[in-house]
Write an enzyme that holds these catalytic residues in place. Structure first.
Site, PDB file in Angstrom:
ATOM      1  N   CYS A 109       0.888  -1.244   0.024  1.00 10.67           N
ATOM      2  CA  CYS A 109      -0.061  -0.024  -0.047  1.00 10.67           C
ATOM      3  C   CYS A 109       0.939   1.214   0.102  1.00 10.67           C
ATOM      4  O   CYS A 109       0.447   2.041  -0.663  1.00 10.67           O
ATOM      5  CB  CYS A 109      -0.781   0.021   1.254  1.00 10.67           C
ATOM      6  SG  CYS A 109      -2.054   1.319   1.345  1.00 10.67           S
ATOM      7  N   CYS A 208      -6.581  -4.680   6.859  1.00  9.80           N
ATOM      8  CA  CYS A 208      -7.672  -3.579   6.815  1.00  9.80           C
ATOM      9  C   CYS A 208      -8.916  -4.132   5.929  1.00  9.80           C
ATOM     10  O   CYS A 208     -10.056  -4.022   6.242  1.00  9.80           O
ATOM     11  CB  CYS A 208      -7.460  -2.308   6.466  1.00  9.80           C
ATOM     12  SG  CYS A 208      -6.875  -1.944   4.660  1.00  9.80           S
TER      13      CYS A 208
END
Length: 378
Positions: A109, A208
């Site tokens: 990410c 997440c």
């Protein structure tokens, strides 16, 4: 010396909805920079993300980020990067596990979203830097280049997950929390003094985009359901079954459905994953000892090393350091040899090299060499 600016910068603060990014944005604004807050919408279906204390990308987190921006007194926007996140992080995560490797989605990410998609958009809009709540330090070297260093507080250091950044990205990165020797309790106290409601919000953990924390179930759903296979010992003898080899990682102990204890009475750990044969091989903990590895796709925080060198290496986000020698081969492969064997090294993980506190670069582990074991027994 630590990177400083002689003039106020236009700064885009990535605000996750947590306390670290909120305090980082507040410090950047207090330092005189022209700060704008942004929260990244990373899913077309936010309910698929972890919520509450364990999330970082939910609707609730977006609201927390907006409230923090209001208190700080900065403009705030929500940017939709869901499709880019799906392609570069989620699909990569699934493909890596399908191939029997162990990815780090937070590292990916940072590489593909925060300091690529977000940074590119920020620069196109005239911003000078992207600010995050990471604990790391950008240092301006004597030759004018930017270097990535560990945070002042090693206990909170996050340079490992930033080791994929190159010098160009570092030139536009701002980490206001990395320079200070403050505990997390002190960061929370600062947030409370600033009137930030996230002061007592627990830290986010785990992945997440897996709402219930069930990685095995998430992968089974994405890869077509569970496919039963065999759990084998080192000799190839069947010990039990599993519901899909893709959900395991090297060094794993929990979740092994082995019908009976090993002859030596010791626990067994995952040694090898074969997606082709849909098998998982297990063995004693000492079988996890690795003496060397080969890594691919190297990325350098500056000039690549010109020859063999001695470094320290970190293999996991919260792992310790190991003394190594490393050599770049043909510019594409990194051969790393450990001074002392290390355990639980998994293909797909990143190996990050350090020279003191400075991040030299990182690469993705492709293969490992296990320590030879002396047979015992009588």
């Amino acid at each position: 010396m630590t990177q400083t600016s002689q003039r106020p910068l236009r700064v885009l603060a990535a605000m996750s909805g947590g306390v670290d990014s909120a305090v980082a944005a507040a410090r950047a604004a207090e330092a005189g920079h022209d700060v704008t807050g942004v929260h990244l919408a990373l899913s077309a279906n936010p309910q698929s993300f972890r919520t509450g204390a364990r999330g970082c990308c939910t609707i609730e987190d977006s609201r927390d980020a907006r409230r923090a921006a209001d208190v700080i007194g900065i403009p705030f926007y929500v940017w939709d990067l869901a499709e880019r996140f799906r392609e570069d992080v989620v699909e990569d995560f699934v493909a890596e596990y399908e191939a029997g490797r162990t990815p780090n989605p937070c590292l990916r990410c940072n590489e593909k979203i925060k300091f690529a998609a977000l940074l590119d958009k920020a620069l196109a809009l005239g911003f000078d830097a992207v600010c995050t709540g990471h604990y790391a330090t950008v240092v301006l070297a004597e030759d004018g280049s930017r270097e990535l260093h560990r945070a002042s507080d090693m206990a909170k250091d996050q340079s490992y997950v930033l080791g994929v950044l190159d010098e160009k990205q570092l030139a536009h990165a701002m980490f206001p929390l990395g320079d200070t020797l403050t505990t997390k309790d002190e960061i929370r106290a600062e947030a409370e003094r600033r009137g930030l409601a996230v002061a007592k919000k627990p830290d986010s953990h785990d992945i997440c985009f897996i709402a219930d924390g069930d990685t095995q179930g998430f992968l089974a759903n994405r890869l077509g359901g569970p496919a039963e296979g065999d759990i084998l010992d080192e000799s190839g003898t069947k010990l039990g079954t599993h519901e899909g080899a893709f959900g395991f990682t090297i060094g794993q102990r929990k979740g092994l459905k082995i019908g009976h204890p090993a002859p030596d009475g010791k626990p067994r750990y995952v040694l090898d994953i074969s997606p082709v044969n849909n098998t998982v091989t297990v063995g004693p903990v000492e079988a996890l000892d690795v003496t060397a590895l080969t890594a691919i796709k190297p990325r350098w925080c500056g000039t690549p090393p010109s020859g063999p060198g001695t470094y320290t290496a970190q293999l996991r986000a919260h792992g310790g350091e190991s003394e190594v020698t490393a050599e770049l081969v043909d510019g594409t492969e990194l051969n790393v040899t450990f001074t002392e064997p290390v355990r639980g090294v998994a293909p797909g993980q990143a190996v990050v090299l350090y020279d003191g506190t400075r991040v030299v670069g990182s690469a993705t582990i492709a293969t490992t060499v296990r320590r030879e074991r002396v047979a015992t027994g009588g």
